[in-house]
Design a protein around this motif. Sequence first.
Motif, PDB file in Angstrom:
ATOM      1  N   VAL A 212       0.847  -1.185   0.000  1.00  0.00           N
ATOM      2  CA  VAL A 212       0.000   0.000   0.000  1.00  0.00           C
ATOM      3  C   VAL A 212       0.885   1.238   0.000  1.00  0.00           C
ATOM      4  O   VAL A 212       1.839   1.324   0.764  1.00  0.00           O
ATOM      5  CB  VAL A 212      -0.910   0.033   1.245  1.00  0.00           C
TER       6      VAL A 212
ATOM      7  N   TYR B 291      -4.549   6.400  -1.641  1.00  0.00           N
ATOM      8  CA  TYR B 291      -3.810   5.160  -1.455  1.00  0.00           C
ATOM      9  C   TYR B 291      -4.109   4.208  -2.604  1.00  0.00           C
ATOM     10  O   TYR B 291      -5.186   4.219  -3.175  1.00  0.00           O
ATOM     11  CB  TYR B 291      -4.206   4.504  -0.130  1.00  0.00           C
TER      12      TYR B 291
ATOM     13  N   LEU C  96      -3.810  -0.002  -3.589  1.00  0.00           N
ATOM     14  CA  LEU C  96      -3.648  -1.342  -3.036  1.00  0.00           C
ATOM     15  C   LEU C  96      -3.076  -2.299  -4.074  1.00  0.00           C
ATOM     16  O   LEU C  96      -3.588  -2.406  -5.184  1.00  0.00           O
ATOM     17  CB  LEU C  96      -5.003  -1.875  -2.548  1.00  0.00           C
TER      18      LEU C  96
ATOM     19  N   CYS D  51      -9.702   2.151  -2.068  1.00  0.00           N
ATOM     20  CA  CYS D  51      -8.998   2.192  -0.789  1.00  0.00           C
ATOM     21  C   CYS D  51      -9.756   3.036   0.222  1.00  0.00           C
ATOM     22  O   CYS D  51      -9.782   2.756   1.406  1.00  0.00           O
ATOM     23  CB  CYS D  51      -7.587   2.735  -0.970  1.00  0.00           C
TER      24      CYS D  51
ATOM     25  N   ILE E  70      -8.485   1.447   3.591  1.00  0.00           N
ATOM     26  CA  ILE E  70      -7.131   0.906   3.504  1.00  0.00           C
ATOM     27  C   ILE E  70      -6.138   2.063   3.601  1.00  0.00           C
ATOM     28  O   ILE E  70      -6.268   3.052   2.891  1.00  0.00           O
ATOM     29  CB  ILE E  70      -6.943   0.142   2.172  1.00  0.00           C
TER      30      ILE E  70
END
Length: 176
Positions: free
Chosen positions: A73, A81, A83, A113, A118
Amino acid sequence: MSILNREFYKKNTLDVAKNLLGCKIFRKINNEILSGTIVETEAYMQDDPACHAFNGYTQRSATLFKQAGIAYVYLIYGMYYCLNFVTEAEGTAGAVLIRALNMPNANGPGKLCRELKIDKSLNEADVTNKKSGLWVEKGITVPPENIVTTTRIGIKKAADYPWRFYIKDNKFVSKL
DNA sequence: GATAAGATGTTA
DNA sequence: AACATCTTATCA
């Protein structure tokens, strides 16, 4: 209920990128579980000018060289962000960028994300078990004729590499 | 320590 | 088509 194991990721990055289409991502937050089917991916490999690991081993790209089956990440443009899942054997850089999920508001790397909450605390999280709160299970099998291969999006280097894959006719795929 | 570029998303 | 916005890498 079949979590993808480490062997699934420890293969050629292009194959993993295609195999991930149709699989389901699960994200557990407190007592809530979010999930979505992967409909779009991109492959990034060691001999790839656009890969973060292309110019050697750095602090950020270190994750790409670790064992397969963990998350990579990172923050892009200071706001979003992205992933990735690390592929290939330990010592070889490789990752698959998850670009879109089959759920509302997740048709793009940054958006998904945000939806799944995330952030960098999930970098290097092991995705082959549920302990990290992020894992992938086997989903629908996508027949080869429904996998579309095109060039990658949003990059300037090596933009002509046909390493983007998505499920044909899926409305959640980012950009047409 | 300073600077330039970047695997994006939103807005006009 | 332009911009918001900050980490990372690459210099000095």
